[in-house]
Write an enzyme that holds these catalytic residues in place. Structure first.
Site, PDB file in Angstrom:
ATOM      1  N   TYR A 193       0.829  -1.208   0.000  1.00 42.07           N
ATOM      2  CA  TYR A 193       0.000   0.000   0.000  1.00 42.07           C
ATOM      3  C   TYR A 193       0.863   1.258   0.000  1.00 42.07           C
ATOM      4  O   TYR A 193       1.926   1.294   0.618  1.00 42.07           O
ATOM      5  CB  TYR A 193      -0.906   0.038   1.238  1.00 42.07           C
ATOM      6  CG  TYR A 193      -1.961  -1.030   1.288  1.00 42.07           C
ATOM      7  CD1 TYR A 193      -2.610  -1.458   0.138  1.00 42.07           C
ATOM      8  CD2 TYR A 193      -2.321  -1.596   2.508  1.00 42.07           C
ATOM      9  CE1 TYR A 193      -3.596  -2.424   0.204  1.00 42.07           C
ATOM     10  CE2 TYR A 193      -3.318  -2.564   2.583  1.00 42.07           C
ATOM     11  CZ  TYR A 193      -3.948  -2.980   1.420  1.00 42.07           C
ATOM     12  OH  TYR A 193      -4.922  -3.929   1.496  1.00 42.07           O
ATOM     13  N   HIS A 204     -12.662   3.021   5.841  1.00 44.61           N
ATOM     14  CA  HIS A 204     -11.423   2.285   5.582  1.00 44.61           C
ATOM     15  C   HIS A 204     -11.020   1.417   6.771  1.00 44.61           C
ATOM     16  O   HIS A 204      -9.950   0.786   6.740  1.00 44.61           O
ATOM     17  CB  HIS A 204     -10.281   3.251   5.241  1.00 44.61           C
ATOM     18  CG  HIS A 204     -10.312   3.721   3.814  1.00 44.61           C
ATOM     19  ND1 HIS A 204     -10.415   5.035   3.462  1.00 44.61           N
ATOM     20  CD2 HIS A 204     -10.261   3.028   2.647  1.00 44.61           C
ATOM     21  CE1 HIS A 204     -10.428   5.144   2.140  1.00 44.61           C
ATOM     22  NE2 HIS A 204     -10.334   3.938   1.626  1.00 44.61           N
ATOM     23  N   ARG A 251      -6.106   6.875  -8.853  1.00 44.46           N
ATOM     24  CA  ARG A 251      -5.214   5.847  -8.321  1.00 44.46           C
ATOM     25  C   ARG A 251      -5.707   4.499  -8.793  1.00 44.46           C
ATOM     26  O   ARG A 251      -6.840   4.378  -9.267  1.00 44.46           O
ATOM     27  CB  ARG A 251      -5.143   5.901  -6.797  1.00 44.46           C
ATOM     28  CG  ARG A 251      -6.450   5.608  -6.098  1.00 44.46           C
ATOM     29  CD  ARG A 251      -6.299   5.721  -4.587  1.00 44.46           C
ATOM     30  NE  ARG A 251      -5.437   4.677  -4.052  1.00 44.46           N
ATOM     31  CZ  ARG A 251      -5.849   3.491  -3.624  1.00 44.46           C
ATOM     32  NH1 ARG A 251      -7.127   3.179  -3.675  1.00 44.46           N
ATOM     33  NH2 ARG A 251      -5.004   2.609  -3.146  1.00 44.46           N
ATOM     34  N   ASN A 286      -6.281   0.419  -7.711  1.00 46.32           N
ATOM     35  CA  ASN A 286      -6.375  -0.544  -6.635  1.00 46.32           C
ATOM     36  C   ASN A 286      -6.629  -1.896  -7.296  1.00 46.32           C
ATOM     37  O   ASN A 286      -7.070  -1.951  -8.439  1.00 46.32           O
ATOM     38  CB  ASN A 286      -7.513  -0.156  -5.701  1.00 46.32           C
ATOM     39  CG  ASN A 286      -7.499  -0.962  -4.433  1.00 46.32           C
ATOM     40  OD1 ASN A 286      -6.439  -1.188  -3.867  1.00 46.32           O
ATOM     41  ND2 ASN A 286      -8.663  -1.421  -4.009  1.00 46.32           N
ATOM     42  N   GLU A 329      -9.185  -1.720 -10.146  1.00 46.21           N
ATOM     43  CA  GLU A 329     -10.088  -0.581 -10.046  1.00 46.21           C
ATOM     44  C   GLU A 329      -9.324   0.681 -10.387  1.00 46.21           C
ATOM     45  O   GLU A 329      -8.340   1.018  -9.719  1.00 46.21           O
ATOM     46  CB  GLU A 329     -10.649  -0.476  -8.632  1.00 46.21           C
ATOM     47  CG  GLU A 329     -11.519  -1.656  -8.258  1.00 46.21           C
ATOM     48  CD  GLU A 329     -11.939  -1.650  -6.791  1.00 46.21           C
ATOM     49  OE1 GLU A 329     -12.832  -2.433  -6.442  1.00 46.21           O
ATOM     50  OE2 GLU A 329     -11.372  -0.875  -5.993  1.00 46.21           O
ATOM     51  N   TYR A 376      -6.698 -10.294   3.572  1.00 48.69           N
ATOM     52  CA  TYR A 376      -7.720  -9.256   3.404  1.00 48.69           C
ATOM     53  C   TYR A 376      -8.373  -9.346   2.028  1.00 48.69           C
ATOM     54  O   TYR A 376      -9.582  -9.166   1.882  1.00 48.69           O
ATOM     55  CB  TYR A 376      -7.081  -7.876   3.596  1.00 48.69           C
ATOM     56  CG  TYR A 376      -8.004  -6.725   3.262  1.00 48.69           C
ATOM     57  CD1 TYR A 376      -9.066  -6.396   4.110  1.00 48.69           C
ATOM     58  CD2 TYR A 376      -7.835  -5.985   2.100  1.00 48.69           C
ATOM     59  CE1 TYR A 376      -9.926  -5.353   3.800  1.00 48.69           C
ATOM     60  CE2 TYR A 376      -8.696  -4.952   1.779  1.00 48.69           C
ATOM     61  CZ  TYR A 376      -9.736  -4.637   2.630  1.00 48.69           C
ATOM     62  OH  TYR A 376     -10.593  -3.616   2.313  1.00 48.69           O
ATOM     63  N   LYS A 377      -7.578  -9.651   1.011  1.00 45.27           N
ATOM     64  CA  LYS A 377      -8.125  -9.723  -0.339  1.00 45.27           C
ATOM     65  C   LYS A 377      -8.795 -11.068  -0.617  1.00 45.27           C
ATOM     66  O   LYS A 377      -9.280 -11.303  -1.724  1.00 45.27           O
ATOM     67  CB  LYS A 377      -7.010  -9.461  -1.373  1.00 45.27           C
ATOM     68  CG  LYS A 377      -6.525  -8.004  -1.361  1.00 45.27           C
ATOM     69  CD  LYS A 377      -5.337  -7.823  -2.304  1.00 45.27           C
ATOM     70  CE  LYS A 377      -4.678  -6.448  -2.182  1.00 45.27           C
ATOM     71  NZ  LYS A 377      -5.414  -5.380  -2.856  1.00 45.27           N
TER      72      LYS A 377
HETATM   73  C1  HEM Z   1     -12.467   9.152  -1.178  1.00 39.57           C
HETATM   74  C2  HEM Z   1     -12.982   8.130  -1.763  1.00 39.57           C
HETATM   75  C3  HEM Z   1     -12.710   6.715  -1.351  1.00 39.57           C
HETATM   76  C4  HEM Z   1     -13.653   5.794  -1.068  1.00 39.57           C
HETATM   77  C5  HEM Z   1     -15.172   6.007  -1.103  1.00 39.57           C
HETATM   78  C6  HEM Z   1     -12.964   4.581  -0.715  1.00 39.57           C
HETATM   79  C7  HEM Z   1     -13.599   3.426  -0.325  1.00 39.57           C
HETATM   80  C8  HEM Z   1     -12.966   2.267   0.043  1.00 39.57           C
HETATM   81  C9  HEM Z   1     -13.633   1.095   0.527  1.00 39.57           C
HETATM   82  C10 HEM Z   1     -15.143   0.983   0.753  1.00 39.57           C
HETATM   83  C11 HEM Z   1     -12.702   0.143   0.760  1.00 39.57           C
HETATM   84  C12 HEM Z   1     -12.974  -1.257   1.281  1.00 39.57           C
HETATM   85  C13 HEM Z   1     -12.867  -1.284   2.788  1.00 39.57           C
HETATM   86  C14 HEM Z   1     -13.433  -2.576   3.374  1.00 39.57           C
HETATM   87  O1  HEM Z   1     -12.728  -3.604   3.350  1.00 39.57           O
HETATM   88  O2  HEM Z   1     -14.571  -2.579   3.863  1.00 39.57           O
HETATM   89  C15 HEM Z   1     -11.437   0.725   0.408  1.00 39.57           C
HETATM   90  C16 HEM Z   1     -10.227   0.071   0.469  1.00 39.57           C
HETATM   91  C17 HEM Z   1      -9.017   0.703   0.295  1.00 39.57           C
HETATM   92  N1  HEM Z   1      -8.813   2.043   0.032  1.00 39.57           N
HETATM   93 FE1  HEM Z   1     -10.198   3.409  -0.348  1.00 39.57          FE
HETATM   94  N2  HEM Z   1     -11.623   4.783  -0.804  1.00 39.57           N
HETATM   95  C18 HEM Z   1     -11.418   6.072  -1.191  1.00 39.57           C
HETATM   96  C19 HEM Z   1     -10.219   6.688  -1.404  1.00 39.57           C
HETATM   97  C20 HEM Z   1      -9.006   6.097  -1.164  1.00 39.57           C
HETATM   98  C21 HEM Z   1      -7.758   6.768  -1.342  1.00 39.57           C
HETATM   99  C22 HEM Z   1      -7.564   8.193  -1.820  1.00 39.57           C
HETATM  100  C23 HEM Z   1      -6.804   5.885  -1.014  1.00 39.57           C
HETATM  101  C24 HEM Z   1      -5.335   6.226  -1.076  1.00 39.57           C
HETATM  102  C25 HEM Z   1      -4.407   5.695  -0.490  1.00 39.57           C
HETATM  103  C26 HEM Z   1      -7.455   4.637  -0.644  1.00 39.57           C
HETATM  104  C27 HEM Z   1      -6.839   3.469  -0.262  1.00 39.57           C
HETATM  105  C28 HEM Z   1      -7.463   2.259  -0.034  1.00 39.57           C
HETATM  106  C29 HEM Z   1      -6.760   0.999   0.182  1.00 39.57           C
HETATM  107  C30 HEM Z   1      -5.248   0.806   0.184  1.00 39.57           C
HETATM  108  C31 HEM Z   1      -7.735   0.013   0.376  1.00 39.57           C
HETATM  109  C32 HEM Z   1      -7.497  -1.489   0.550  1.00 39.57           C
HETATM  110  C33 HEM Z   1      -7.722  -2.104  -0.814  1.00 39.57           C
HETATM  111  C34 HEM Z   1      -7.322  -3.547  -0.990  1.00 39.57           C
HETATM  112  O3  HEM Z   1      -6.312  -4.022  -0.439  1.00 39.57           O
HETATM  113  O4  HEM Z   1      -8.019  -4.236  -1.764  1.00 39.57           O
HETATM  114  N3  HEM Z   1      -8.796   4.816  -0.748  1.00 39.57           N
HETATM  115  N4  HEM Z   1     -11.619   2.020  -0.014  1.00 39.57           N
END
Ligand code: HEM
Ligand code: FES
Lengths: 356, 196, 319
Positions: free
Chosen positions: A47, A203, A233, A235, A275, A326-327
């Site tokens: 990350y 988050h 970004r 993901n 994504e 987690y994934k």
């Molecule tokens: C502002 C809008 C954003 C929304 C609505 C959003 C939403 C989410 C949601 C719902 C999750 C899943 C959490 C769960 O497991 O329940 C997630 C995961 C994550 N988000 Fe965001 N996010 C946003 C922006 C960002 C930004 C700007 C970052 C920048 C670092 C970020 C980094 C991450 C990371 C690293 C994960 C874990 C993903 C994975 O390992 O699959 N997010 N996000």
């Protein structure tokens, strides 16, 4: 209002006829493989605050235009309609988000009509708008700002016609609040549950990143996001079968798929799910829209690019255990790695995302 | 304990000196006694205090300790449901400068804080303290049913029957923790039961 | 992180009172000015005879379609001469550069009642809020403190449009807005917004806090702090180049201007990509990023080039 069938037939053949459930006929054309937004620019993954300006990428790439419409458009929209029919809670908007919904409609219609004039058109005469969507056979005249002139709320109306999930974030009290969204192709998170949460709360379940201060930094950055300067970004995760709707709501139905992977079927069954997430400051509401555009690719399609094949093998092999857990990779990571290893000869890979 | 950031952290109730009004809603006898102890040194403020008490464990004595405070109003209710109906009615009439205090078991705090939030009250205007059982309020993510007073995980959803693991992920809007299928990838294979 | 900018022409310039001038602007470079949310401000770049000034002004009510912006400027004896320049040098036909709107004073849309308080020229963002709330059919009241009626900018328009919701306070006859007196018994989901002279803002916020209002329910106007700062020289050691970082550009922009390909990603102090080692410096680094830890800042041997600057003469970077 509908368009005549002739006009629709003109463009329909430009899109795949395919499914994301049941018989899973989804696949990518060679062009779609070539433009796949591969998310790894090196042989390992962790990350980071990987936010960059959402500038136009090379022609035909997934970032050529701010909103990317591709060969899967029509089939994805049909899948979304089906999800919404079965579970209307996948689209929700708290009452104070109506202005942000209009902002979103403006952003999407304006971008789609400008960048894909063959498929979409938008005429504006003051607040009287006229929208045509040829691939889906839709024509609509409405009054911008008057929700009674659309068949659904503005967010639902426009996002039933645009690929990707969308979240609308209200900014207040030094935080961002997930107060509206349409989420039908999510990587295992629930809009209904997360609705109304702030950036740090939604988050909450992500491992490691909180302690790396990733979310604090990203939040501060986003609060300063300015109009006309969108950012993006990437993901990623993995999905068994090309299923768009990997929601927690239906996890008790699709979770079992993760146990069906064998070294023989990896190429067809296991998908990399990327994504492409973009964020825009919206002008009338001061809200932010977060788009989550999902791209799927089979392992069998991915390995047609030797650099990607080597790299994904290494990334998956060395992925920190917390991220793998987690994934949700636990049940099929070993089989996938075994299959991928035949494409990794140990040769070095060049830096950057693009294939050699 | 997991460190999921959405999980609520309850605090301590402390009368705020400059609040224009104090509005207390508590459930159970241990909460009632704790409220009485907290407010009794603030005799002067008590004229501006309204207390709602859910006498859910049938303890009249604890109720009397509350009445003896001499608050402007001290009202008793037999169940959580009746207590919260009254809580909502009072919320609608509150004015700026009021401070809200919630004290009781986890599942009560889950529901009461969500009600306050849905009435436009900011979380900063609400003080909370856990007094009583740790059993949680849970939403089944599959059928959306709410389950009250869940003492352990995993648990079968009382609405749809799916075996749920109760996560620490928490929604303040719903006032509930998330319950998600625990055996989707190995049907019937349940982890050992853990109490909260 | 600077937003987009627009080249505009002044299409109307008229006095609103003897000391307040209103400008209406339209884009001339083929772009359309986007709509703006109430409480937004823009930065006007003013080419005064002595120097380039960047001044922030709140926008008056804007339409849902965008297209034009209006600001109202009070003539003051400010040290930099920005308002004097607007009054004396700008007229219909003048051209200037403006930034996209930024909103650091937004309406809290979850509130169910809104109390708007303006003092003098502080009416500009407040009038924009009133219009937005009125258009959306929301519950609000407006308290406007002026010296006397001829001095109250937009007074007649506000009264005609919002009627009973407008409450006036004339300071020349000693009337004052007081929270306790004007706002007894506000419903619990009320938010208050104040804009005016600093002393007045402070008094309103203090009064409200003393009555038990929470900080979260109270809002005062804020402007984006200008990104630039005093100029300084930077030496890029590995490239063997020296360049001056101007007062209106970032260190990263100056480095890019001389053709050096410096690493970066977000350009907003969050991603960490632009971190650069400092070899030497003769001043203090003004850290404006969200990336470096407190210890790293104090060590002073690294700088995030996208947002941070040197307060001093000369900075040498390992680049
Ligand atoms: C502002 C809008 C954003 C929304 C609505 C959003 C939403 C989410 C949601 C719902 C999750 C899943 C959490 C769960 O497991 O329940 C997630 C995961 C994550 N988000 Fe965001 N996010 C946003 C922006 C960002 C930004 C700007 C970052 C920048 C670092 C970020 C980094 C991450 C990371 C690293 C994960 C874990 C993903 C994975 O390992 O699959 N997010 N996000
Ligand atoms: S470019 Fe991201 S911190 Fe500077």
């Amino acid at each position: 209002m509908s368009l005549s069938t002739i006009e629709v037939d003109d463009v329909r053949h430009e899109f795949n006829s395919e499914t994301f459930r049941d018989d899973y006929t989804f696949s990518n054309s060679p062009e779609a493989i070539a433009r796949f937004p591969f998310p790894f620019d090196r042989d390992e993954y962790m990350y980071a605050v990987n936010i960059e300006q959402h500038m136009p990428g090379p022609p035909k790439s997934a970032t050529e235009f701010p909103i990317d419409i591709d060969e899967h458009y029509v089939a994805e929209m049909a899948d979304r309609a089906r999800v919404l029919k079965e579970d209307p809670l996948r689209c929700q908007s708290l009452p104070h988000m109506l202005m942000a919904e209009w902002d979103l409609l403006d952003l999407l219609m304006t971008s789609m009509a400008r960048d894909y004039p063959r498929w979409f058109s938008l005429e504006r005469d003051g607040r009287k708008w006229h929208w045509i969507n040829r691939p889906l056979g839709i024509e609509q005249r409405f009054v911008f700002g008057d929700p009674t002139t659309l068949p659904q709320g503005p967010m639902e109306y426009v996002t039933r016609q645009c690929q990707g999930d969308f979240c609308l974030l209200d900014q207040r009290d030094n935080n961002l609040w997930l107060d509206a969204g349409i989420v039908t192709s999510q990587a295992d998170w629930s809009l209904d549950f997360d609705l109304g949460m702030n950036f740090i709360e939604w988050h909450g379940p992500v491992p490691l990143a909180h302690n790396m201060n990733i979310f604090d930094r990203a939040l501060k950055f986003l609060m300063n996001l300015q109009q006309g300067r969108p950012v993006r970004r990437l993901n990623w995760t993995m999905t068994v079968n090309p299923r768009l709707d990997t929601s927690p709501e239906n996890y008790h139905r699709w979770g079992i798929d993760r146990t069906t992977v064998t070294p023989e079927n990896v190429g067809d069954k296991v998908h990399l799910r990327v994504e492409l997430q973009a964020l825009w400051r919206l002008p009338r509401s001061n809200a932010i829209v977060f788009s989550i555009r999902c791209y799927l690719i089979k392992m069998g399609e991915l390995v047609t690019q030797p650099k990607w094949a080597r790299r994904i093998h290494r990334v998956l092999r060395d992925l920190p255990p917390e991220l793998a857990e987690y994934k949700g990779l636990t049940n099929y990571r070993a089989a996938t790695l075994e299959w991928l290893s035949q494409y990794d000869d140990g040769a070095p890979t060049s830096p950057g995302f693009y294939p050699d | 304990m997991s460190d999921i950031k959405s999980r609520p952290i309850w605090g301590r109730i402390r009368p705020v000196a400059h609040a224009a009004r104090h509005f207390v809603c508590c459930e159970g006898s241990s909460a009632a006694r704790h409220v009485a102890e907290t407010f009794s040194p603030n005799a002067e403020a008590l004229k501006q205090v309204t207390i709602l008490y859910g006498n859910t464990d049938r303890n009249e004595e604890a109720g009397h300790t509350l009445d003896a405070l001499g608050a402007e109003a001290s009202l008793h209710y037999p169940t959580r449901q009746t207590l919260l109906i009254s809580f909502k009615a009072h919320l609608k009439r509150l004015h700026m400068g009021a401070q809200i205090y919630l004290c009781g078991p986890e599942a009560f705090l889950n529901e009461a804080t969500a009600i306050a939030e849905s009435h436009g009250v900011l979380k900063e205007a609400v003080q909370t303290e856990l007094c009583g059982a740790n059993a949680r309020r849970v939403q089944c993510v599959h059928c959306k049913g709410l389950i009250e007073n869940v003492a352990y995980t995993p648990i079968a959803c009382e609405h749809c029957g799916v075996n749920l693991m109760v996560r620490d992920h928490y929604s303040r809007r719903l006032g509930a923790f998330m319950g998600v299928c625990v055996d989707a990838e190995a049907p019937g294979d349940l982890p050992a039961r853990e109490s909260f | 992180m600077a937003g987009e900018s627009f080249l505009v022409r002044v299409t109307h310039a008229d006095p609103v009172t003897t000391s307040v001038k209103r400008l209406r602007m339209q884009a001339i470079d083929g772009k359309t000015l986007p709509p703006a949310s109430a409480g937004s401000h823009i930065i006007l770049t003013l080419k005064t005879p002595n120097r380039l000034l960047k001044n922030a002004y709140s926008l008056l009510p804007s339409s849902l379609d965008g297209g034009t912006y209006e600001v109202a400027v009070l003539r003051t004896e400010d040290s930099r001469g920005g308002s004097t320049f607007v009054h004396d040098a700008l007229s219909e036909g003048s051209e200037l550069t403006i930034s996209t709107p930024v909103n650091l004073f937004p309406i809290n849309r979850r509130a169910r009642h809104h109390v708007l308080v303006a003092g003098g020229i502080g009416i500009t963002p407040i009038a924009a809020m009133a219009e937005e709330l009125f258009r959306d059919n929301r519950s609000f009241e407006l308290h406007y403190c002026i010296r006397n009626e001829p001095n109250g900018a937009f007074l007649k328009d506000l009264q005609a449009r919002y009627g009973e919701r407008v409450h006036l306070y004339h300071s020349d006859i000693g009337e004052r807005f007081g929270v306790a007196k004007a706002l007894p018994q506000q419903r619990i989901d009320t938010h208050l917004y104040v804009c005016g002279p600093e002393g007045m803002i402070g008094a309103v916020l203090n009064d409200a806090s003393a009555l038990g209002w929470l900080q979260e329910n109270l809002h005062a106007e804020r402007f984006l702090s200008p990104g630039g700062g005093d100029p300084f020289d930077v030496v890029l050691r590995r490239s063997d180049i020296e360049v001056t970082v101007g007062e209106h550009e970032s260190l990263l922009e100056a480095i890019e201007r001389v053709g050096v390909d410096a690493p970066h990603l977000c350009r907003g102090g969050a991603c960490g990509q632009c971190r650069c080692s400092v070899v030497e410096k003769d001043g203090i680094i003004q850290h404006r990023d969200h990336y470096l830890t407190q210890e790293e800042r104090e060590a002073g041997d690294a700088i995030m080039t996208c947002v941070s600057r040197l307060k001093g003469q000369r900075l040498e970077l390992d680049l």
